[in-house]
Structures are given as C-alpha cells and as structure tokens.
Design an enzyme around this catalytic site. Structure first.
Site, PDB file in Angstrom:
ATOM      1  N   SER A 156       0.595  -0.880  -0.556  1.00 51.41           N
ATOM      2  CA  SER A 156       0.229  -0.342   0.039  1.00 51.41           C
ATOM      3  C   SER A 156       1.324   1.602   0.106  1.00 51.41           C
ATOM      4  O   SER A 156       1.493   0.842  -0.930  1.00 51.41           O
ATOM      5  CB  SER A 156      -0.713  -0.003   0.952  1.00 51.41           C
ATOM      6  OG  SER A 156      -2.010   0.801   1.560  1.00 51.41           O
ATOM      7  N   ARG A 225     -11.680   6.774   9.141  1.00 52.42           N
ATOM      8  CA  ARG A 225     -11.553   5.903   9.012  1.00 52.42           C
ATOM      9  C   ARG A 225     -12.815   4.301   8.530  1.00 52.42           C
ATOM     10  O   ARG A 225     -12.567   3.367   8.055  1.00 52.42           O
ATOM     11  CB  ARG A 225     -11.438   5.294  10.732  1.00 52.42           C
ATOM     12  CG  ARG A 225     -11.545   3.869  10.256  1.00 52.42           C
ATOM     13  CD  ARG A 225      -9.280   3.707  10.128  1.00 52.42           C
ATOM     14  NE  ARG A 225      -8.919   2.160  10.570  1.00 52.42           N
ATOM     15  CZ  ARG A 225      -8.377   1.598  10.159  1.00 52.42           C
ATOM     16  NH1 ARG A 225      -7.564   2.068   9.150  1.00 52.42           N
ATOM     17  NH2 ARG A 225      -6.993   0.661  10.909  1.00 52.42           N
ATOM     18  N   ASP A 321      -8.981  -6.579  -5.109  1.00 58.53           N
ATOM     19  CA  ASP A 321      -8.469  -5.311  -4.552  1.00 58.53           C
ATOM     20  C   ASP A 321      -8.876  -3.839  -5.157  1.00 58.53           C
ATOM     21  O   ASP A 321      -7.992  -3.786  -6.170  1.00 58.53           O
ATOM     22  CB  ASP A 321      -6.861  -4.956  -4.113  1.00 58.53           C
ATOM     23  CG  ASP A 321      -5.996  -3.940  -3.344  1.00 58.53           C
ATOM     24  OD1 ASP A 321      -7.386  -2.522  -3.670  1.00 58.53           O
ATOM     25  OD2 ASP A 321      -4.815  -4.232  -3.443  1.00 58.53           O
ATOM     26  N   HIS A 354      -7.856  -5.221  -0.614  1.00 64.25           N
ATOM     27  CA  HIS A 354      -6.810  -3.986  -0.636  1.00 64.25           C
ATOM     28  C   HIS A 354      -6.150  -4.760   0.426  1.00 64.25           C
ATOM     29  O   HIS A 354      -4.384  -4.604   1.234  1.00 64.25           O
ATOM     30  CB  HIS A 354      -6.938  -2.812   0.064  1.00 64.25           C
ATOM     31  CG  HIS A 354      -5.655  -1.957   0.101  1.00 64.25           C
ATOM     32  ND1 HIS A 354      -4.721  -2.106  -0.978  1.00 64.25           N
ATOM     33  CD2 HIS A 354      -5.121  -0.853   0.922  1.00 64.25           C
ATOM     34  CE1 HIS A 354      -3.777  -0.782  -1.379  1.00 64.25           C
ATOM     35  NE2 HIS A 354      -3.636  -0.850   0.702  1.00 64.25           N
ATOM     36  N   ASP A 355      -7.411  -5.139   1.882  1.00 64.64           N
ATOM     37  CA  ASP A 355      -6.261  -5.756   3.649  1.00 64.64           C
ATOM     38  C   ASP A 355      -5.665  -7.463   2.816  1.00 64.64           C
ATOM     39  O   ASP A 355      -4.553  -7.943   3.940  1.00 64.64           O
ATOM     40  CB  ASP A 355      -7.560  -6.021   3.957  1.00 64.64           C
ATOM     41  CG  ASP A 355      -7.845  -4.559   4.931  1.00 64.64           C
ATOM     42  OD1 ASP A 355      -6.831  -4.081   4.971  1.00 64.64           O
ATOM     43  OD2 ASP A 355      -8.159  -5.150   5.980  1.00 64.64           O
TER      44      ASP A 355
END
Lengths: 385, 385
Positions: A156, A225, A321, A354-355
C-alpha cells in the site's frame, strides 16, 4: 509469560538538528530536529548485503513484528510475514522498519513541537509528500551505514515509498517489492480521501487543527476511518463476513442505531482507530498519498520516471483489491519493462480486497521469500565474478 | 419565454385523515394526515389501460418532466425520458409520478407536523420501509380510480418500489420496469449508507434531529452526499471526467483545501445538495433502502417472494454500475423466471456507473419504449379475444 517471544526495542533517530543540515521538503520548506522512529531485527552481515527496509501503510508504524516486552500480547503489524523463520527471515536478513514523518507513531509529525515556536505545529506543519518521507528514511539508512539495501519492501503506501526509494536513491536500492500499491491514486481514491479529510475538518472539535489532546475530532476521524475501511475490504469479503446479518436480533429495530452486523463492525473500527491515531496526521498522510504521482517525475510518463532506476522489482497485486488494482500494478510493470528493468509480477487470487497484503501471507510470503533469496544469491554471485 | 414548454402543476393528495383510515406501517405504527405529492401528464384512456406510475430515486421528487411555469428553466429529473414524443410518451400514456413518504419534497416526512403534538416529528417519525412508501402510493392510485397500472417504472430506489408494487398489489400491476436496482442492498452499500448517516448524526448542528431550519446539519449531510455521489459514478467515468486534473493551477497547493478537480466537484455537489434536501429525510430514506430485502418476504427465498406476482417484467442493468450491479439484477431475473413470469433482461454497456439510468437515455429509452408499447398492445389484444 511466553519466553519464546521475539522482543524488540523501538529506536529513535534524531537528525537535521543543525541549521545547515535541515531536511528539505518538496513544498519548498524545511524541517529541523526530525525524529524517525524505527526498529531493527536480525544482524547486518559483514558485507552489508542482507539489509531489508520495510515500509508501512497509512496507519502502520515501525513495529513490524515481534513484541515490545514479554508481557506484550499485541505483535507487530506484519508478524506473520517477518521474524525468525518467517518469509522475511530475520535469522537471515537484517530488517529495518522505519516509520514515516508526518505520522503519529513516534516520528516528527503535525503534533510535534515546532522548534521555532515551542508549540505543536498542527496545521503549520509542512504538507509532505511520499518523496519527503523517503528523504527522511534515507538519512536513517545513511546513519546505519548501509550503502545499499538488499530490498525495500512495502504494501500500500509502503509500496509507494519503496518505488520512490528506487527512483530517489537508485544507487542505494538493489531490489524493490511493491505490494498492493500504485504509481498514482485514481480520482475515486482521491475522492474518498477528500471526503474523509472533510469529515475531520468539519468536526466541531477540530478547531482548525488546534484541538485539545483531551478533545480530538473523534467523530470526523472515525467517519474517515470507516470510509477508508470499506475501501480496504471487497464487496465479496463483506458479503462473506457479514452478509445482511443483523446485530442483535432477528428483526429490524426501526431506529437509527445499528441494525446490521456490518454497521456494528464499522463503528467499532472507527472507535478503535481514534484511540490510536491522530486526526492531523490523518490529513497529512492521506494528502501525501493523493499527491503521490510517479509519472509526474517523468513529465507525465511513468516509463520516463523510472529511467534512472536500476533495481530489480517484484510487483504484487490482489484480484479483489479495488483500491489499488491489478491494472494499476500492470502500469508499473509496463513502465519498468520499458526501461529493461528486471520485473517479476504476480496477481494473487484473493477475496480480501486491499487488506489481502496483510492477510494472504501464505501465498504472498512464498513469493516474497523466493524473491529475496534470489536477490541475495544473485547479488553475492555477481560479487564473486 | 418559451411557449413550447410542457407546463405541469404539482398536485397533493391528502389521505388517512380519519382515525379509522390511518396508514399502517411495517414498524407497527400508523400515520395520519398523510400528504403525497404527485404530478400527472397526458390523458387516461377510457379503458384505463394506459396509466404508467413512475417512481423516483433517493433524492428525486414527483417532478419527473416538464416545467412548473413558462419561466422555469429547470425541467423534471427524467425530462429526456418522459414527455410528449419521448420514450415514455405522454401523448400516448397517462403518466403519474408519485413522491415518497419520508422525503422532503412535499410529501409527509420527518419535518412534517405531527398531528398528535402540533410539532415536527423529526426522529419521532416512524422508520419507514419501501413497502410503506408503496402502501401510500397505492392509496393514490386507488383515489385516481385506476384499477390496474399498465406499468410501474423506476430506477434505483424507484426500481425497488416498482418491484415491491408487483408483490404488494399484484392485481394492480400489469408490468414492471425495474432499472439499475436490486432486491436487496449489499453489505458494502449498507456500509456506505451507515457512514453517511453517522456523519449526519455526528454533526454538531444535528441536535438529535431537532435542528433549527436555519441551522441544519449541513456538514454531515454534505459528507453523506459526497460519499453517495462517488457510488453513483464509476472509477472509469471519474477517470474520464476528472483524471488527476488540478483545480486552479498546475502545481499542488500544499494546503488542505481543494487541489484536485474531483475534490472541487464533490464539494460543490455536497453544498448544492444541502440546499435542497433535508437531513432527517436522508436518514429515513437511506434506512428504508437498507431495510429493503425482497427475499425476506419469501422467508429468505427471492423466488418465493415473487410467488404471488403476475406482472411482466423488464429488468435493466448497466455494466459499470457498482452500487446495484448486473449480478444483482440477474438474481431478480432468476427469481422471476423460477416463477415462470415473463421477463426481459438487458445489460446496457455504459461507463457512467449507477447514474447511467439518468444518462443513457438513447439506449434505455428505446428499450423502455418498446417494452411499454408491447405491454399495451398485448394487453389490448388480450381484451379483444
């Protein structure tokens, strides 16, 4: 107490103390008295060819693996990936994980004291770029007397830094592993960051960045967040994890509190985040990511941007992602190949979004571990020639 | 002054005035003195078989086409689609566009006066469902003395209402055109709605829904709108429209105001929205969408949910719509086919994302127009047999 825990002590590097040694920044300003938080693991070989610099994502820190004390029960953020016998094996490699400037995890950032005024910078802190973060890290690597890093590794925003390293300091980077990253954010990602920052700046407690430590703009930061968190997951992983499951009962509440499990999860994530992250830092770091655009270094050509690079590259993306897509990784790969650089590219099948770079450790670990072993082997072989 | 403008006068239907005539709601409560705003276009044929009910999306209203006065320069929200000689031809069809209860465009909603207290409901307004909105519309169609609608047509939330109509009142619905819609929101969409509502509820000016008309929670509502707006576009359309273009100069500002064109665009969209939309209504309508789940009507089976339906269906999706995807449309189609209902399904190639149902009028218009003509023709043919 688990005595087999790998204990690590965080370190601080203070630099740019002298007037003539200030850290220059892309915005044209400079920083003095800069602290960089970092951790190291393993031993540097005599030939200094086994050093790996790991760089973290938006909300990460220098604590990549291990524990801070025998009673500490929260390991570093990539503990499955880095450590003795792990894919990035600290028995074999000297691993440095450096924090970024602008953050809130021990390095100089917007809540630090401005040496000129004796007060926190807050929004007087200069707006940083990824290249500025890397410029600070370069001072650290110089201080550690490592002439060339075996690899710079990051996922990232860490991947952005890794790519930037190979362009800013080509002679210091033998190889790069750029994971789940991009050479520039898409307008959609810029939009999400803008909305998150707006939520912070609109927060009644924000007070133009001069908020009290006791009353930070928690609501705005938690909105930012929660929104970012959705972009780290995938529609598929959310469907698997939550579906339309209800939180507390089998029927709707007909109220405006949480009904769905996914709402509860997000609220929890937002609330936890404000306990560990600073709102001003969130503004600075997301802005640095929005500004990041390697192709601008090549006057609009990503290929041109890598013209001076000489590293070998591993580029990894994940199928689900949608924040930093495979297409964006492929653009990097194309630019590297156009410069006849050595590139390995791998798209890993994953539903984690993405994680995935934090979760698909079995597959990712094998790929990264092989890449690093080959880099070290070839480099030492070259030396023997 | 343009005298060729189609002028339309909005109408109001007041019902549930008597104690024994109150509108029952899914939450178990009832509504009294309910106003529904609506507009009509064209003439109802003697056989009453040319009536089309059009239903709008989250931020839409009853003003689907035409102008409110000769000097009015803002046409209705689907003006390219509906009107004399348009795909939904008001020379041929009697078109009714009904607003929803819970909104802020003239129908009873959370800012209306509660007849029990003489004060605005605000958060005392009952939490509504899509089925409740349809229940109110059914009273309107009954009042207009239309026994069976040729078609119920809607995009996005309007499509949800159209599907619900065919399940709640099967005998009143000859056909349905459900465009860019879904039988249930994905957890990702629920998450975005939750974040938007949280931004409103966290706004300092929200005061638990009891905000002053002069000081509405503008910041929270604009955050919600900006976020929703991103989900209405596609990554591709944003790349085409904005790319990474800068707003005011060729270089970064190194400040926290807008740098990118997409940031400016979103801020503008957020600011315009708060001028025309009510924050409490935003809570109620998004909650109704989150609650919408046709499969729940069939005890978890979407097929079962349509067991009593008898309409003919047109289902339309758009390739780049990631809010309500083609996959979600296909689930509806499958459930309809499992009930041996007549279904036409079309996925339209478009880069406009969810907004395509408002923008791809040439293709969509042709499909909808053909569908309606066939429905009318077949229905009248059946009659002659």
């Amino acid at each position: 107490m688990n005595t087999s825990k790998q204990i690590v002590t965080p370190k601080e590097f203070l630099f740019a103390v002298e007037e003539d040694d200030k850290l220059p920044l892309d915005c044209g300003r400079t920083l003095r008295n800069v602290t960089l938080k970092y951790e190291t693991y393993g031993q540097l070989d005599k030939d200094k060819r086994n050093a790996i610099l790991i760089l973290h994502a938006l909300s990460g820190d220098a604590h990549v693996c291990g524990y801070h004390s025998p009673s500490d029960d929260k390991p570093g953020w990539w503990n499955e990936m880095v450590g003795p016998g792990k894919p990035i094996d600290t028995n074999k490699y000297f691993v440095i994980c450096s924090n970024v400037i602008g953050g809130c995890s021990g390095s100089t950032g917007p809540r630090s004291i401005n040496p000129e005024t004796g007060k926190p910078y807050n929004l007087d802190f200069p707006v940083l770029t990824i290249a500025d973060m890397v410029r600070a890290q370069q001072r650290l690597i110089e201080y550690l007397e490592i002439p060339e890093l075996l690899a710079v590794v990051g996922g990232s925003m860490g991947g952005m830094q890794a790519l930037q390293w190979s362009i800013s300091y080509p002679e210091m980077v033998h190889s790069v592993a750029a994971i789940a990253t991009t050479a520039q954010l898409s307008p959609q990602s810029i939009a999400f960051d803008w909305i998150g920052r707006s939520a912070i700046q609109y927060d009644h407690e924000f007070v133009n960045g001069n908020y009290d430590d006791e009353f930070p703009p928690e609501h705005g930061l938690s909105i930012a967040r929660m929104l970012a968190h959705v972009t780290y997951l995938s529609d598929e992983s959310m469907a698997k994890k939550f579906g339309r499951g209800l939180q507390n009962s089998n029927s709707y509440t007909y109220k405006f509190d949480r009904d769905f499990a996914v709402e509860s999860y997000l609220r929890y994530q937002g609330q936890r985040f404000v306990e560990r992250f600073d709102a001003n830092s969130y503004l600075y770091i997301t802005k640095a990511m929005d500004y990041f655009d390697l192709s601008a270094l090549g006057n609009g050509s990503l290929t041109q941007a890598f013209a001076g690079a000489r590293a070998n590259y591993l580029v990894v993306s994940f199928t689900s992602d949608w924040l930093f897509t495979t297409k964006q990784s492929e653009e990097i790969v194309r630019a590297l190949l156009n410069n006849s650089l050595e590139v390995s590219f791998c798209e890993i099948e994953s539903s984690y979004g993405h994680d995935a770079f934090l979760l698909e450790i079995e597959t990712l670990g094998r790929i990264v571990s092989d890449f690093l072993r080959n880099q070290l082997m070839e480099w030492r072989k070259d030396e023997c020639k």
